[in-house]
Design an enzyme around this catalytic site. Structure first.
Site, PDB file in Angstrom:
ATOM      1  N   LYS A 144      -9.282   0.664  18.448  1.00  0.00           N
ATOM      2  CA  LYS A 144      -8.112   1.152  19.189  1.00  0.00           C
ATOM      3  C   LYS A 144      -8.244   0.863  20.685  1.00  0.00           C
ATOM      4  CE  LYS A 144      -7.303   4.744  15.732  1.00  0.00           C
ATOM      5  NZ  LYS A 144      -7.806   6.019  15.232  1.00  0.00           N
ATOM      6  N   THR A 194      -2.034   7.188   1.742  1.00  0.00           N
ATOM      7  CA  THR A 194      -1.675   8.270   2.665  1.00  0.00           C
ATOM      8  C   THR A 194      -0.501   7.864   3.564  1.00  0.00           C
ATOM      9  OG1 THR A 194      -3.973   8.994   2.691  1.00  0.00           O
ATOM     10  CG2 THR A 194      -2.578   9.798   4.480  1.00  0.00           C
ATOM     11  N   GLY A 249       0.840  -1.207   0.000  1.00  0.00           N
ATOM     12  CA  GLY A 249       0.000   0.000   0.000  1.00  0.00           C
ATOM     13  C   GLY A 249       0.866   1.243   0.000  1.00  0.00           C
ATOM     14  N   LEU A 250       0.573   2.129  -0.949  1.00  0.00           N
ATOM     15  CA  LEU A 250       1.329   3.403  -1.023  1.00  0.00           C
ATOM     16  C   LEU A 250       0.350   4.572  -1.037  1.00  0.00           C
ATOM     17  CD1 LEU A 250       4.343   3.378  -3.539  1.00  0.00           C
ATOM     18  CD2 LEU A 250       4.367   3.611  -1.057  1.00  0.00           C
ATOM     19  N   GLY A 308      -2.389   7.364  16.126  1.00  0.00           N
ATOM     20  CA  GLY A 308      -1.455   7.864  15.111  1.00  0.00           C
ATOM     21  C   GLY A 308      -0.043   8.044  15.631  1.00  0.00           C
ATOM     22  N   GLU A 324       2.309   0.194  16.460  1.00  0.00           N
ATOM     23  CA  GLU A 324       2.215   1.501  17.142  1.00  0.00           C
ATOM     24  C   GLU A 324       1.346   2.504  16.380  1.00  0.00           C
ATOM     25  OE1 GLU A 324       1.974   3.943  19.558  1.00  0.00           O
ATOM     26  OE2 GLU A 324       3.770   2.982  20.358  1.00  0.00           O
ATOM     27  N   ALA A 353       3.829  -2.645  -3.070  1.00  0.00           N
ATOM     28  CA  ALA A 353       2.624  -3.065  -3.806  1.00  0.00           C
ATOM     29  C   ALA A 353       1.629  -1.916  -3.843  1.00  0.00           C
ATOM     30  CB  ALA A 353       1.995  -4.264  -3.110  1.00  0.00           C
ATOM     31  N   GLU A 411     -11.080   6.877   7.617  1.00  0.00           N
ATOM     32  CA  GLU A 411     -10.953   5.498   7.167  1.00  0.00           C
ATOM     33  C   GLU A 411     -11.565   5.358   5.775  1.00  0.00           C
ATOM     34  OE1 GLU A 411      -9.299   2.984   8.971  1.00  0.00           O
ATOM     35  OE2 GLU A 411      -8.751   4.876   9.853  1.00  0.00           O
ATOM     36  N   ALA A 428      19.211   3.237  13.838  1.00  0.00           N
ATOM     37  CA  ALA A 428      18.903   1.809  13.643  1.00  0.00           C
ATOM     38  C   ALA A 428      20.165   0.955  13.584  1.00  0.00           C
ATOM     39  CB  ALA A 428      18.098   1.631  12.362  1.00  0.00           C
TER      40      ALA A 428
HETATM   41  N1  NAD Z   1      -4.675   7.878   7.285  1.00  0.00           N
HETATM   42  C1  NAD Z   1      -4.334   7.914   8.549  1.00  0.00           C
HETATM   43  O1  NAD Z   1      -4.222   8.985   9.142  1.00  0.00           O
HETATM   44  C2  NAD Z   1      -4.106   6.638   9.299  1.00  0.00           C
HETATM   45  C3  NAD Z   1      -3.613   6.729  10.605  1.00  0.00           C
HETATM   46  C4  NAD Z   1      -3.360   5.544  11.323  1.00  0.00           C
HETATM   47  C5  NAD Z   1      -3.618   4.329  10.735  1.00  0.00           C
HETATM   48  N2  NAD Z   1      -4.119   4.277   9.464  1.00  0.00           N
HETATM   49  C6  NAD Z   1      -4.318   2.950   8.869  1.00  0.00           C
HETATM   50  O2  NAD Z   1      -3.333   2.779   7.854  1.00  0.00           O
HETATM   51  C7  NAD Z   1      -3.829   1.924   6.836  1.00  0.00           C
HETATM   52  C8  NAD Z   1      -3.738   2.645   5.500  1.00  0.00           C
HETATM   53  O3  NAD Z   1      -4.513   3.812   5.561  1.00  0.00           O
HETATM   54  P1  NAD Z   1      -4.357   5.004   4.517  1.00  0.00           P
HETATM   55  O4  NAD Z   1      -5.017   6.176   5.137  1.00  0.00           O
HETATM   56  O5  NAD Z   1      -2.968   5.110   4.063  1.00  0.00           O
HETATM   57  O6  NAD Z   1      -5.310   4.469   3.357  1.00  0.00           O
HETATM   58  P2  NAD Z   1      -5.214   4.781   1.808  1.00  0.00           P
HETATM   59  O7  NAD Z   1      -6.503   4.371   1.218  1.00  0.00           O
HETATM   60  O8  NAD Z   1      -4.705   6.155   1.564  1.00  0.00           O
HETATM   61  O9  NAD Z   1      -4.067   3.754   1.375  1.00  0.00           O
HETATM   62  C9  NAD Z   1      -4.262   2.377   1.203  1.00  0.00           C
HETATM   63  C10 NAD Z   1      -3.598   2.004  -0.088  1.00  0.00           C
HETATM   64  O10 NAD Z   1      -3.642   0.609  -0.266  1.00  0.00           O
HETATM   65  C11 NAD Z   1      -3.800   0.380  -1.648  1.00  0.00           C
HETATM   66  N3  NAD Z   1      -4.322  -0.966  -1.910  1.00  0.00           N
HETATM   67  C12 NAD Z   1      -5.562  -1.433  -1.762  1.00  0.00           C
HETATM   68  N4  NAD Z   1      -5.645  -2.693  -2.181  1.00  0.00           N
HETATM   69  C13 NAD Z   1      -4.427  -3.024  -2.633  1.00  0.00           C
HETATM   70  C14 NAD Z   1      -3.879  -4.178  -3.222  1.00  0.00           C
HETATM   71  N5  NAD Z   1      -4.608  -5.251  -3.481  1.00  0.00           N
HETATM   72  N6  NAD Z   1      -2.574  -4.172  -3.562  1.00  0.00           N
HETATM   73  C15 NAD Z   1      -1.810  -3.097  -3.351  1.00  0.00           C
HETATM   74  N7  NAD Z   1      -2.268  -1.941  -2.803  1.00  0.00           N
HETATM   75  C16 NAD Z   1      -3.569  -1.932  -2.461  1.00  0.00           C
HETATM   76  C17 NAD Z   1      -4.781   1.452  -2.104  1.00  0.00           C
HETATM   77  O11 NAD Z   1      -4.702   1.670  -3.506  1.00  0.00           O
HETATM   78  C18 NAD Z   1      -4.310   2.635  -1.306  1.00  0.00           C
HETATM   79  O12 NAD Z   1      -3.403   3.451  -2.011  1.00  0.00           O
HETATM   80  C19 NAD Z   1      -5.244   1.557   7.266  1.00  0.00           C
HETATM   81  O13 NAD Z   1      -5.202   0.349   7.992  1.00  0.00           O
HETATM   82  C20 NAD Z   1      -5.629   2.702   8.191  1.00  0.00           C
HETATM   83  O14 NAD Z   1      -6.610   2.335   9.126  1.00  0.00           O
HETATM   84  C21 NAD Z   1      -4.356   5.403   8.737  1.00  0.00           C
HETATM   85  N1  HSE Z   2      -9.297   7.390  10.690  1.00  0.00           N
HETATM   86  C1  HSE Z   2      -8.434   7.394  11.809  1.00  0.00           C
HETATM   87  C2  HSE Z   2      -6.992   7.367  11.361  1.00  0.00           C
HETATM   88  C3  HSE Z   2      -6.025   7.219  12.495  1.00  0.00           C
HETATM   89  O1  HSE Z   2      -6.100   5.949  13.063  1.00  0.00           O
HETATM   90  C4  HSE Z   2      -8.687   8.660  12.621  1.00  0.00           C
HETATM   91  O2  HSE Z   2      -9.326   9.572  12.111  1.00  0.00           O
HETATM   92  O3  HSE Z   2      -8.280   8.700  13.775  1.00  0.00           O
HETATM   93 NA    NA Z   3       0.562   5.439  18.140  1.00  0.00          NA
END
Ligand code: NAD
Ligand code: HSE
Ligand code: NA
Length: 436
Positions: free
Chosen positions: A205, A13, A10-11, A134, A129, A43, A190, A33
């Site tokens: 959480k 946010t 995943g690439l 976050g 973590e 991916a 989300e 490190a």
């Molecule tokens: N955004 C936040 O602030 C934040 C904070 C803490 C935790 N998270 C967690 O981090 C994770 C990612 O969140 P995000 O905000 O980056 O979401 P996002 O939607 O921006 O990124 C997820 C990425 O995964 C890719 N993806 C989906 N299916 C795929 C596949 N089959 N192969 C390869 N790539 C694939 C999507 O194209 C997308 O770019 C989630 O579990 C979310 O709950 C997000």
């Molecule tokens: N959607 C979550 C991302 C961080 O876990 C939030 O707004 O707190």
């Molecule tokens: Na944290």
């Protein structure tokens, strides 16, 4: 020195933020490190998409299993989200003897028991973590920094999107849907934003926090969960007049009777530190028997704050691979064979103070009838205000704050109050916590 090669799944946010921070701080990170760290394989869902990071030097693929199975990688970072594909990928990585870092709280809260067991069997670690609050290092604080304490309770604002919505609505009078849209554009929400709004994300959480605070297995289905969608501007104003703010809290508390795990809107004294946490900021207050109250504050969502936590876990793992850390801490901070099955309480077994708003016809004696029901059930009143009728309305709101009472008993009172003739509609009930 030969770099440690890592793969990203995943690439979006968080994935994009992780690449950016790692590139920008690569030297400092290598010094910490013990070896340079490089993302060499990632991916993505679609190769053609625009990204927030520079992917030069990273082999991109649309098949995430290709990354997991790459024999050159020592660890993979799962940043796709959800419990479907992400779970398959993480279990496959574990079976191949790879360590995993993830920001996916849904995965850990719902499948963590199985994933941790598989990892322990294989001798690898799963670090998460970034999944809770976050950028705040709350997992490390609880698992390592407070490990000498008996944790009595913790309470936190653990969803950035929800707190951002509540703050913007209260301070700027903005519409719910408009603020949610902005939170999505900023990368806070989300993939399914009902997870943020209905408290599911916060419950994920809280499940994790309770598990590492009390050494219990992850029990997501035991968390009582209420979201923010039913909070009205009116209640925000009345709470303010009484010296409180409404915050969406996750609370875990240990008592003689058992352990409470609950997520719901809560009246918090405006003077309390949690009452001052606004916007996308998160905060967790933890009470330990030795240390007393401690408070952790910081950005709860967003690309780089979350990347900060992801990379800290990656660095920890690299340190242990390099022999710079003596050992890796257990997944919950409690030895795997020491997880207890404490009694988890249901919501009607908890005790709380309450804010009640009762819409009544403006008639003599209504207040006395309400007070007498509460009196008969031994529920004492801390404050009561009767507001003027709103323009064009015959009903008036009666606002009541109660002292602490068992929820079961309060429910009986509400049922009897709602049956009173001059009372219309349902009584609005918001729990109130003095956080002491
Ligand atoms: N955004 C936040 O602030 C934040 C904070 C803490 C935790 N998270 C967690 O981090 C994770 C990612 O969140 P995000 O905000 O980056 O979401 P996002 O939607 O921006 O990124 C997820 C990425 O995964 C890719 N993806 C989906 N299916 C795929 C596949 N089959 N192969 C390869 N790539 C694939 C999507 O194209 C997308 O770019 C989630 O579990 C979310 O709950 C997000
Ligand atoms: N959607 C979550 C991302 C961080 O876990 C939030 O707004 O707190
Ligand atoms: Na944290």
């Amino acid at each position: 020195m030969k770099p440690v090669k890592i793969g990203l799944l995943g690439l979006g946010t968080v994935g994009g933020g992780t690449v950016n921070v790692l590139q920008r701080n690569s030297e400092e990170i290598a010094r910490r490190a013990g070896r340079p760290i490089e993302v060499v394989h990632a991916a993505v869902r679609s190769l053609g998409r625009e990204r927030i990071c520079d992917t030069q030097g990273i082999l991109l693929t649309e098949d995430p299993f290709e990354v997991v199975r790459n024999p050159e990688l020592d660890l993979v970072v799962e940043l796709i989200g959800g419990c479907g594909l992400a779970k398959e990928l993480v279990l496959e990585a574990i079976s191949l003897g790879k360590h995993v870092v993830t920001a996916n709280k849904a995965l850990i809260a719902e499948c963590g028991n199985e994933i941790f067991a598989a990892a322990e069997k294989k001798g690898v670690s799963i670090f998460y973590e970034a999944g809770v609050a976050g950028g705040i290092p709350i997992i490390k604080a609880l698992r390592e920094g407070l490990s000498a304490n008996r944790i009595e309770w913790l309470a936190g604002i653990i969803n950035g999107t929800g707190n951002f919505i509540l703050s913007e609505m209260r301070d700027k009078g903005r519409e719910f849907s408009d603020v949610l849209k902005e939170a999505q554009e900023l990368g806070y929400a989300e993939a399914d934003p009902t997870f943020d709004v209905e408290g599911i994300d916060a419950a994920h959480k809280l499940t994790i926090l309770a598990s590492i605070a009390y050494g219990i297995p992850l029990k997501f289905d035991k968390v009582y969960t209420e979201g923010i969608s039913k909070i009205t501007p009116q209640d925000v104003i009345y709470a303010g007049e009484l010296g409180y703010v409404i915050k969406h809290l996750g609370i875990a508390r240990r008592s003689q009777a058992g352990i409470e795990m609950r997520v719901h809107p809560t009246l918090v004294p405006a003077s309390n530190m949690l009452g001052k946490v606004d916007g996308v900021m998160n905060a967790v207050m933890v009470n330990g028997d030795a240390v007393g109250n401690t408070f952790y504050y910081g950005p709860g969502a967003g690309a780089e704050p979350t990347a900060s936590a992801v990379l800290a876990d990656v660095i920890d793992l690299v340190r242990s691979l390099e022999g710079l850390a003596a050992h890796r801490v257990a997944h919950t901070g409690f030895a795997a064979d020491q997880l207890g099955e404490d009694n988890l309480l249901s919501i009607d077994q908890i005790s709380s103070a309450y804010y009640l708003r009762i819409e009544v016809l403006d008639r003599a004696g209504v207040m006395a009838s309400v007070a007498s029901i509460l009196g008969e059930l031994d529920i004492s009143i801390e404050a009561i205000i009767q507001k003027e009728p709103r323009e064009g309305e015959t009903r008036i709101p009666l606002i009541l704050l109660t002292h602490v009472v068992e929820e079961q008993r309060l429910n009986q009172a509400i049922e009897r109050i709602e049956a009173l003739k001059p009372v219309s509609g349902s009584v609005v009930r918001i729990r109130m916590d003095h956080l002491d």
